[in-house]
Design an enzyme around this catalytic site. Sequence first.
Site, mmCIF file in Angstrom:
data_model
loop_
_atom_site.group_PDB
_atom_site.id
_atom_site.type_symbol
_atom_site.label_atom_id
_atom_site.label_comp_id
_atom_site.label_asym_id
_atom_site.label_seq_id
_atom_site.Cartn_x
_atom_site.Cartn_y
_atom_site.Cartn_z
ATOM 1 N N CYS A 10 0.838 -1.203 0.000
ATOM 2 C CA CYS A 10 0.000 0.000 0.000
ATOM 3 C C CYS A 10 0.877 1.260 0.000
ATOM 4 O O CYS A 10 2.100 1.179 0.082
ATOM 5 C CB CYS A 10 -0.912 0.008 1.224
ATOM 6 S SG CYS A 10 -0.007 0.108 2.793
ATOM 7 N N CYS A 13 3.262 1.503 2.898
ATOM 8 C CA CYS A 13 4.393 0.577 2.790
ATOM 9 C C CYS A 13 5.446 1.120 1.826
ATOM 10 O O CYS A 13 6.640 1.052 2.096
ATOM 11 C CB CYS A 13 3.918 -0.798 2.321
ATOM 12 S SG CYS A 13 2.729 -1.576 3.421
#
Length: 75
Positions: A10, A13
């Site tokens: 995501c 991340c």
Amino acid sequence: MIIKILGSGCKKCVALGENAKAAAAAAGKEAEIVKVIDFAEIAAYGVMSTPGLVVDEKVVSTGKVLSAEEIGKLI
């Protein structure tokens, strides 16, 4: 040094990975950034909230995006 980013890939991340890369460069350390997206492997680290940050197999952060400066203090 091996830095692992634990998470699904995501935005958070990705941001954590970029910050980790910047922190290693600023510290003058050579680091391999590894993305771990397998949830079984993430759970094996005991991480239940992502993104997680692992430095040389030690979990140093979970559930938040650390700045490059914060990561620099951990490495």
